[in-house]
Design a protein around this motif. Structure first.
Motif, PDB file in Angstrom:
ATOM      1  N   THR A 166       0.818  -1.224   0.000  1.00  0.00           N
ATOM      2  CA  THR A 166       0.000   0.000   0.000  1.00  0.00           C
ATOM      3  C   THR A 166       0.844   1.262   0.000  1.00  0.00           C
ATOM      4  O   THR A 166       0.300   2.363  -0.088  1.00  0.00           O
ATOM      5  CB  THR A 166      -0.930   0.025   1.227  1.00  0.00           C
ATOM      6  OG1 THR A 166      -0.133  -0.034   2.418  1.00  0.00           O
ATOM      7  CG2 THR A 166      -1.898  -1.149   1.204  1.00  0.00           C
TER       8      THR A 166
ATOM      9  N   ASP B 186     -10.179   2.471  -0.897  1.00  0.00           N
ATOM     10  CA  ASP B 186     -11.528   2.747  -0.403  1.00  0.00           C
ATOM     11  C   ASP B 186     -11.905   4.221  -0.544  1.00  0.00           C
ATOM     12  O   ASP B 186     -13.078   4.555  -0.607  1.00  0.00           O
ATOM     13  CB  ASP B 186     -11.617   2.318   1.069  1.00  0.00           C
ATOM     14  CG  ASP B 186     -12.978   2.562   1.674  1.00  0.00           C
ATOM     15  OD1 ASP B 186     -13.850   1.694   1.520  1.00  0.00           O
ATOM     16  OD2 ASP B 186     -13.171   3.631   2.282  1.00  0.00           O
TER      17      ASP B 186
ATOM     18  N   THR C 169      -2.645  -0.232   6.961  1.00  0.00           N
ATOM     19  CA  THR C 169      -1.833  -0.029   5.770  1.00  0.00           C
ATOM     20  C   THR C 169      -0.462   0.565   6.061  1.00  0.00           C
ATOM     21  O   THR C 169       0.499   0.277   5.344  1.00  0.00           O
ATOM     22  CB  THR C 169      -2.554   0.897   4.772  1.00  0.00           C
ATOM     23  OG1 THR C 169      -2.871   2.130   5.432  1.00  0.00           O
ATOM     24  CG2 THR C 169      -3.841   0.252   4.268  1.00  0.00           C
TER      25      THR C 169
ATOM     26  N   ASP D 138      -7.449   0.921   5.871  1.00  0.00           N
ATOM     27  CA  ASP D 138      -8.388   0.979   4.754  1.00  0.00           C
ATOM     28  C   ASP D 138      -9.602   0.112   5.073  1.00  0.00           C
ATOM     29  O   ASP D 138      -9.464  -1.028   5.535  1.00  0.00           O
ATOM     30  CB  ASP D 138      -7.701   0.488   3.478  1.00  0.00           C
ATOM     31  CG  ASP D 138      -8.570   0.666   2.252  1.00  0.00           C
ATOM     32  OD1 ASP D 138      -8.599   1.785   1.706  1.00  0.00           O
ATOM     33  OD2 ASP D 138      -9.233  -0.315   1.843  1.00  0.00           O
TER      34      ASP D 138
ATOM     35  N   GLY E 175     -11.886  -1.032   2.945  1.00  0.00           N
ATOM     36  CA  GLY E 175     -12.243  -2.003   1.913  1.00  0.00           C
ATOM     37  C   GLY E 175     -13.689  -1.913   1.464  1.00  0.00           C
ATOM     38  O   GLY E 175     -14.307  -2.933   1.109  1.00  0.00           O
TER      39      GLY E 175
ATOM     40  N   PRO F 111     -11.649  -7.052  10.550  1.00  0.00           N
ATOM     41  CA  PRO F 111     -12.360  -6.993   9.267  1.00  0.00           C
ATOM     42  C   PRO F 111     -13.362  -8.140   9.099  1.00  0.00           C
ATOM     43  O   PRO F 111     -14.421  -7.949   8.503  1.00  0.00           O
ATOM     44  CB  PRO F 111     -11.219  -7.082   8.240  1.00  0.00           C
ATOM     45  CG  PRO F 111     -10.026  -6.572   8.955  1.00  0.00           C
ATOM     46  CD  PRO F 111     -10.183  -7.003  10.379  1.00  0.00           C
TER      47      PRO F 111
END
Length: 312
Positions: free
Chosen positions: A24, A40, A86, A141, A143, A200
Motif C-alpha cells: 500500500t 476505499d 496499511t 483501509d 475495503g 475486518p
C-alpha cells in the motif's frame, strides 16, 4: 555507539535502511511525507504514545519487543474499526545515551509487527529528549465497508471476544514483583498476540459495535455501553483461566479474574453481534447486551479494578 555519536541524520539513515515498503506504500521514507494507497477513498487513522517508565521498561523488554508492542497498540485500533492496517508513522524522542543498536532493534520490531498485516513503517520524526517516548500513528483501509463503531450495540446482541485477556496484565504483575516466569505471561506483556484479521472479519459478519481491549475488558466495554446507551453483562464462566495464570495468581495472592476482566495490553477485540449471526471459532461468546447501563458480571457489579486510567 550511542545516538549522540551517530547524530540525527546518521541515525535516520540507519533506521530507514532497515525498512521495506508494503503493497500500500507508494512513496516511503526519504521525502517530506509518505504517499499511501487508499483504494476505499477513506483513511482510518489512530495514534498512541508509549512513555518509558509508564508503558515499558528497557530492563524488562528488549528493543524489538517494545517495537512490537508500540506497533500492536495502534494496529489493533485500526482492526477494531473493521479496517485493514496499511501504514505506520513513528516519532521517537530519545535520550542521547540510548544505543544505536537498541534503536535498530526497536525499528525491526515495529516493522515486523506491521508486516504481519501487510503494512509498513512509512516515515516519522526524531528528537532528543530526557524521556524515551514512542509516538505511533496508524492508517488503515475499510475495503468498502462501513466502520464498526462503539455506538451500534443493541439489546439482545451477543458480546464476543477475539484474542485473549489477562495474560499481559499477569505478565506485568509478575515482572513488577521481580520474577521472569511463567514465560507465557511475561512474553504476553512483552509482545501481545493481536487477532488482527478478526476485526475486518467481524465487520463482514455484521458486527454492530467493536473495540480494542487496551485498558481492560470491563473498562473498554464500558465505553461501548455508554456510547450505545445499553448495559453489558459478561459471563464469568466464559473465561478460561490457564494453568500458568492460575499458579501465578495463587503464588502472588491475586484473583486471576482481576487480570482477565480488568487487565489491558493484550489488545483482544471485543464486539457485539446480532443473535442470528453464527460466530466463527475466532470469536467466542462472553456475554450479552441488556437493558440498563454499564458493565456487570453475572448480573452484578464487578468488585475488582475495572481497568487502566492514566490519571487515576
Amino acid at each position: 555507539m550511542s545516538v549522540s555519536g551517530t547524530g540525527e541524520f546518521g541515525l535516520i539513515d540507519r533506521v530507514t535502511a532497515r525498512l521495506t515498503s508494503g503493497p500500500t506504500c507508494l512513496l516511503g521514507p526519504g521525502d517530506d511525507a509518505a504517499v499511501i494507497r487508499s483504494p476505499d477513498g477513506r483513511v482510518v487513522a489512530s495514534t498512541d504514545v508509549l512513555v518509558e517508565g509508564r508503558h515499558f521498561r528497557r530492563d524488562w523488554s528488549a528493543g524489538a519487543d517494545i517495537g512490537h508492542r508500540a506497533a500492536a497498540a495502534n494496529l489493533a485500533d485500526i482492526a477494531a474499526m473493521g479496517a485493514v492496517p496499511t501504514a505506520l508513522l513513528v516519532a521517537l524522542c530519545i535520550p542521547p545515551d540510548v544505543t544505536v543498536d537498541w534503536v535498530e532493534a526497536l525499528t525491526d520490531g515495529l516493522a515486523a509487527e506491521a508486516a504481519l498485516v501487510g503494512a509498513s513503517v512509512v516515515g516519522g520524526d526524531m528528537s532528543a529528549s530526557p524521556t524515551l517516548t514512542i509516538a505511533v500513528t496508524a492508517l488503515g483501509d475499510l475495503g468498502g465497508r462501513a466502520p464498526v463503531v462503539r455506538t451500534g450495540a443493541r439489546v439482545g446482541d451477543l458480546v464476543a471476544l477475539a484474542g485473549r485477556t489477562g495474560y499481559a496484565a499477569a505478565g506485568y504483575t509478575v515482572l513488577s514483583r521481580g520474577f521472569r516466569t511463567p514465560k507465557l505471561l511475561v512474553e504476553a506483556f512483552r509482545r501481545p498476540e493481536v487477532p488482527y484479521l478478526a476485526g475486518p472479519h467481524a465487520a463482514r459478519l455484521g458486527a454492530t459495535s467493536m473495540i480494542d481491549v487496551s485498558d481492560g475488558l470491563i473498562a473498554d466495554l464500558g465505553h461501548v455501553a455508554t456510547a450505545s446507551g445499553v448495559g453489558i453483562d459478561l459471563h464469568r464462566d466464559a473465561f478460561e483461566v490457564p494453568r500458568q495464570m492460575r499458579d501465578a495468581a495463587q503464588a502472588l495472592g491475586v484473583d486471576p479474574y482481576t487480570w482477565i476482566l480488568g487487565g489491558g495490553d493484550d489488545h483482544a477485540l471485543a464486539a457485539t453481534f446480532p443473535r442470528a449471526v453464527a460466530l466463527p471459532a475466532e470469536w467466542r461468546p462472553v456475554g450479552r447486551v441488556v437493558e440498563g447501563a454499564g458493565v456487570t458480571v453475572d448480573g452484578r457489579p464487578f468488585d475488582g479494578p475495572a481497568g487502566w486510567d492514566h490519571f487515576r
